[in-house]
Scaffold this active site. Sequence first.
Site, PDB file in Angstrom:
ATOM      1  N   LYS A  69      24.309  35.664  44.485  1.00 21.37           N
ATOM      2  CA  LYS A  69      25.126  35.561  43.271  1.00 21.37           C
ATOM      3  C   LYS A  69      25.830  34.207  43.251  1.00 21.37           C
ATOM      4  O   LYS A  69      26.386  33.782  44.278  1.00 21.37           O
ATOM      5  CB  LYS A  69      26.146  36.710  43.254  1.00 21.37           C
ATOM      6  CG  LYS A  69      26.988  36.793  41.992  1.00 21.37           C
ATOM      7  CD  LYS A  69      27.957  37.982  42.052  1.00 21.37           C
ATOM      8  CE  LYS A  69      28.695  38.210  40.755  1.00 21.37           C
ATOM      9  NZ  LYS A  69      29.589  39.395  40.811  1.00 21.37           N
ATOM     10  N   SER A  90      29.033  42.405  36.742  1.00 17.53           N
ATOM     11  CA  SER A  90      28.730  41.003  36.551  1.00 17.53           C
ATOM     12  C   SER A  90      27.558  40.489  37.395  1.00 17.53           C
ATOM     13  O   SER A  90      27.024  39.426  37.087  1.00 17.53           O
ATOM     14  CB  SER A  90      29.970  40.165  36.891  1.00 17.53           C
ATOM     15  OG  SER A  90      30.338  40.332  38.246  1.00 17.53           O
ATOM     16  N   SER A 138      30.936  45.694  39.699  1.00 16.00           N
ATOM     17  CA  SER A 138      29.908  44.672  39.444  1.00 16.00           C
ATOM     18  C   SER A 138      28.705  44.678  40.369  1.00 16.00           C
ATOM     19  O   SER A 138      27.750  43.953  40.119  1.00 16.00           O
ATOM     20  CB  SER A 138      30.534  43.287  39.501  1.00 16.00           C
ATOM     21  OG  SER A 138      31.124  43.005  38.260  1.00 16.00           O
TER      22      SER A 138
HETATM   23  N1  GLN Z   1      33.216  44.940  34.474  1.00 17.32           N
HETATM   24  C1  GLN Z   1      34.437  44.757  35.209  1.00 17.32           C
HETATM   25  C2  GLN Z   1      35.234  43.610  34.604  1.00 17.32           C
HETATM   26  O1  GLN Z   1      34.815  43.086  33.654  1.00 17.32           O
HETATM   27  C3  GLN Z   1      34.177  44.547  36.656  1.00 17.32           C
HETATM   28  C4  GLN Z   1      33.685  43.199  36.990  1.00 17.32           C
HETATM   29  C5  GLN Z   1      33.484  43.033  38.441  1.00 17.32           C
HETATM   30  O2  GLN Z   1      33.406  43.992  39.207  1.00 17.32           O
HETATM   31  N2  GLN Z   1      33.454  41.790  38.852  1.00 17.32           N
HETATM   32  O3  GLN Z   1      36.261  43.266  35.070  1.00 17.32           O
END
Ligand code: GLN
Length: 494
Positions: free
Chosen positions: A79, A159, A183
């Site tokens: 990532k 994400s 995410s």
């Molecule tokens: N979807 C969640 C957010 O937008 C989690 C994102 C994540 O875990 N980095 O904050």
Amino acid sequence: MSADLTSLGLAEARDALAKKEVSSRELTSAYLAAIEDATPLNAFITVTADHALARADQADARIAAGEGGLIEGLPLAIKDLFCTDQIQTTAGSHILEGFKPQYESTVTANLWRQGGVMLGKTNLDEFAMGSSNETSFYGSVKNPWRRDGDSANLVPGGSSGGSATAVSAHLAAAAIGTDTGGSIRQPAAFTGTVGLKPTYGRCSRWGVVAFASSLDQAGPMTRSVRDAAILLRAMASYDSKDSTSVDIAVPDYETALTGDVKGLRIGIPTEYRVDGMPSDIEALWDKGIEWLRSAGAEIVDVSLPHTRYALPAYYIVAPAEASSNLARYDGVRYGLRVDGEQLQDMYEQTRAAGFGAEVKRRILIGTYVLSAGYYDAYYLQAQKVRTLIKQDFEKVFENVDALLTPTTPTPAFGIGERVDDPISMYLNDVMTVPANMAGLPGISVPAGLSSDGLPLGLQVLGKAFDEATILRVGEMIERAASFDARPQSWWSAS
Ligand code: GLN
């Protein structure tokens, strides 16, 4: 030949390398070709082909010499939130475009020490803020999966959507992601792959671009539960450079995969039966309960009464921490700079041009809830709620070994479908966020298909530092589900 090589997951490729049936260079070349062929999926921001082949040759030499680490010669996707020495690290943001760190994150350094080969850096929501990969400055990632008889492109989740797509489409033997509110687990569920968020403190956050420091945690994204066990062991470590890293020995997680869940007590939290949950997800959950029961686990109904406050509290705590973490991007030290007449103008113009809409929304919310007049009403309240959520879990875990829930309230949705509705986007995280708020480990395992042919995941949550049990239960679900569906390779030109 090369299609055969990319069909090997981490454990299989490891065993094939050990038996000298294949070389790391052959594996790596096959994946690089697959990545090129999958350009329409937009899973990678940077492909590091030369770097990968050089590393593969080194790995082959070590294997030939009878040396080599836990993941020697295995091609991985990283990532683009992990800082990689001299290799562009963008966090999905325009503001970090061209940023080449002078250091390597601890997690990736651990992987390279164990022989891992980096294929490239995967696309993600900007600064990991999002559930669909649509907030990336580098464009949306496409889910390899499509609905039955429908050619509409779907989101891979977020994400860590680039990593999830890379694993699902066999563009890497495995990948790593980060999970602040879901995410790793949500994109795993959306792409028919396995995603594990370790206990907060298990993997070092040093050198990972910070989103919400008290929630962020790195973890493996893989094709199987066994692969997740292998990769977690290779990436986890105690790290004195991360003050929240915990000094507990990292076990050999693969030995936890005994295939035996007899006598384990599995809790089913009532509060996760959220309104409007599609019937196929409800039915899959029931199936999961039956699988574990017939394998000899004891099923116990439990209650986590503060679950409904987890999401609203998360969307105060996470933006608050983000607003503080993102203050460092001012055009002076990293990436983008937009010059202005005065220093202040340069700051303003750099941040205005460098951050996307979702990141700006989070900075505004975060700054608001931390401001003098509202700190007590929002931030302090959210921290209290967080303690109550943690206590709910502590109480339940006195009586059960793990919890079973769905991972997401819906399967993957269409690109563009929710992008204008932040609340419905945030609702994706309703089942994943509580584990982050409590710092607990969770794994998503692909367990079935929705009525329109999309993958669905079941989530197993565990006690702090008991990743071994969630891997064991996860593997049991994997066996029972025998999920072997694959997306059609519509993106391939060859
Ligand atoms: N979807 C969640 C957010 O937008 C989690 C994102 C994540 O875990 N980095 O904050």
